[in-house]
Design a protein around this motif. Sequence first.
Motif, PDB file in Angstrom:
ATOM      1  N   TRP A  16       2.109 -49.851 -14.231  1.00 19.39           N
ATOM      2  CA  TRP A  16       2.478 -51.592 -14.468  1.00 19.39           C
ATOM      3  C   TRP A  16       3.740 -51.287 -15.800  1.00 19.39           C
ATOM      4  O   TRP A  16       4.540 -52.187 -16.170  1.00 19.39           O
ATOM      5  N   LYS A  17       3.380 -50.052 -16.891  1.00 16.12           N
ATOM      6  CA  LYS A  17       4.695 -48.732 -17.253  1.00 16.12           C
ATOM      7  C   LYS A  17       6.189 -49.326 -16.862  1.00 16.12           C
ATOM      8  O   LYS A  17       6.944 -49.768 -17.405  1.00 16.12           O
ATOM      9  N   PHE A  66      -7.105 -48.443 -34.563  1.00 13.87           N
ATOM     10  CA  PHE A  66      -6.424 -47.855 -33.018  1.00 13.87           C
ATOM     11  C   PHE A  66      -5.352 -48.405 -32.793  1.00 13.87           C
ATOM     12  O   PHE A  66      -4.606 -46.667 -32.379  1.00 13.87           O
ATOM     13  N   LYS A  67      -4.083 -48.785 -33.796  1.00 12.95           N
ATOM     14  CA  LYS A  67      -2.523 -48.023 -32.932  1.00 12.95           C
ATOM     15  C   LYS A  67      -2.654 -46.890 -33.549  1.00 12.95           C
ATOM     16  O   LYS A  67      -2.124 -45.829 -33.357  1.00 12.95           O
ATOM     17  N   ILE A 125       1.764 -52.339 -24.762  1.00 14.67           N
ATOM     18  CA  ILE A 125       0.418 -51.919 -23.393  1.00 14.67           C
ATOM     19  C   ILE A 125      -0.618 -51.586 -24.350  1.00 14.67           C
ATOM     20  O   ILE A 125      -1.405 -51.484 -24.620  1.00 14.67           O
ATOM     21  N   SER A 126      -0.330 -50.513 -25.932  1.00 11.12           N
ATOM     22  CA  SER A 126      -1.572 -50.508 -27.226  1.00 11.12           C
ATOM     23  C   SER A 126      -1.538 -51.895 -27.716  1.00 11.12           C
ATOM     24  O   SER A 126      -3.493 -51.716 -27.767  1.00 11.12           O
ATOM     25  N   ASP A 127      -1.351 -53.037 -27.547  1.00 10.01           N
ATOM     26  CA  ASP A 127      -2.442 -54.180 -27.808  1.00 10.01           C
ATOM     27  C   ASP A 127      -3.103 -54.509 -26.558  1.00 10.01           C
ATOM     28  O   ASP A 127      -4.179 -55.448 -27.372  1.00 10.01           O
ATOM     29  N   ILE A 128      -2.781 -54.175 -25.737  1.00 11.33           N
ATOM     30  CA  ILE A 128      -2.977 -55.224 -23.888  1.00 11.33           C
ATOM     31  C   ILE A 128      -3.857 -54.356 -24.318  1.00 11.33           C
ATOM     32  O   ILE A 128      -5.353 -54.026 -23.741  1.00 11.33           O
ATOM     33  N   ILE A 157      -9.041 -50.901 -21.564  1.00 13.58           N
ATOM     34  CA  ILE A 157      -9.084 -50.202 -20.572  1.00 13.58           C
ATOM     35  C   ILE A 157      -7.355 -49.444 -20.284  1.00 13.58           C
ATOM     36  O   ILE A 157      -6.536 -50.106 -21.378  1.00 13.58           O
ATOM     37  N   LYS A 158      -6.883 -48.361 -19.315  1.00 12.34           N
ATOM     38  CA  LYS A 158      -6.080 -47.705 -19.745  1.00 12.34           C
ATOM     39  C   LYS A 158      -4.706 -48.669 -18.608  1.00 12.34           C
ATOM     40  O   LYS A 158      -5.248 -48.214 -17.783  1.00 12.34           O
TER      41      LYS A 158
END
Length: 271
Positions: A168-169, A264-265, A153-156, A162-163
């Motif tokens: 989706w999770k 970002f990570k 999710i972090s990569d997307i 977008i959040k």
Amino acid sequence: MDTLTSFIAGITVFSVLGYLSHGTGIPVSKILGSGGTGIAFISYPTAIAQFPVSQLFAVLFFLMLFTLGIGSATASAGAIISLFADRYPHIKRWKITTALCATSFLVGLLYVTPGGQFIQYLVDYFGVAFVIFLTSVLEVIGIIWIYGLKNFISDIEFMLDIKIGWYWKICWGFVIPVGLTVILIYSFSIAEIVTYNSVDYPSSAIISGWLLAIICLLPLPVCAFIAVYKSSASSLLEKLKKSTSPAENWGPVHPKHRKEWFEFKQLHHRD
């Protein structure tokens, strides 16, 4: 959009097949037969021939098939081309595209021979449906449960800015991997000896089909063994653990993008 398209396609297909079944008195299961190309080129055209202005609907139907085929082929070829282009950046992309298209064309000639449908169904049974389903299950499990849902999710979110919502999770983390696994196990439990139009395949064809399936799936255990073997850990358990963890050099190749991704990570994990 894909889900909505699937619903519309399912409603359209089975409503037409139901109409044909009602008009002919033949059960839908008999009309479907063995499925595959028979639905597209026999059952469906038969139903369309009974429509008002059938010529128009026939043209639109086969134009739709052509468009769907081009779209599917473009997506599949694009994935293979991108794989080779990323792995061998010194080779021009147009050369990879030309080689892939020429090879696919030559192999495809086999399916337009008198026995092409017989071979196509065998290849579809052993080398496509079964293999793609199994690799899809392993791919989803590898990405979501091994690489990690949070990392994915972090990569997307980094790439698309977008959040990702809870829907989706839940789908990615539970519904899809569990659902695909259940469907795969169920498919194995109801699997029958492959036939074509009630004609049994010879033993040589069945052996060839299993060899095709083995060749398609062989890279999975081979690459897994190589990853474990090359691991720098000492014990076997540690090798397995390290092999199923993201590599230290994992991430964007470009230095600028890699720096932004790392920042970002760090921020994402802090939140």
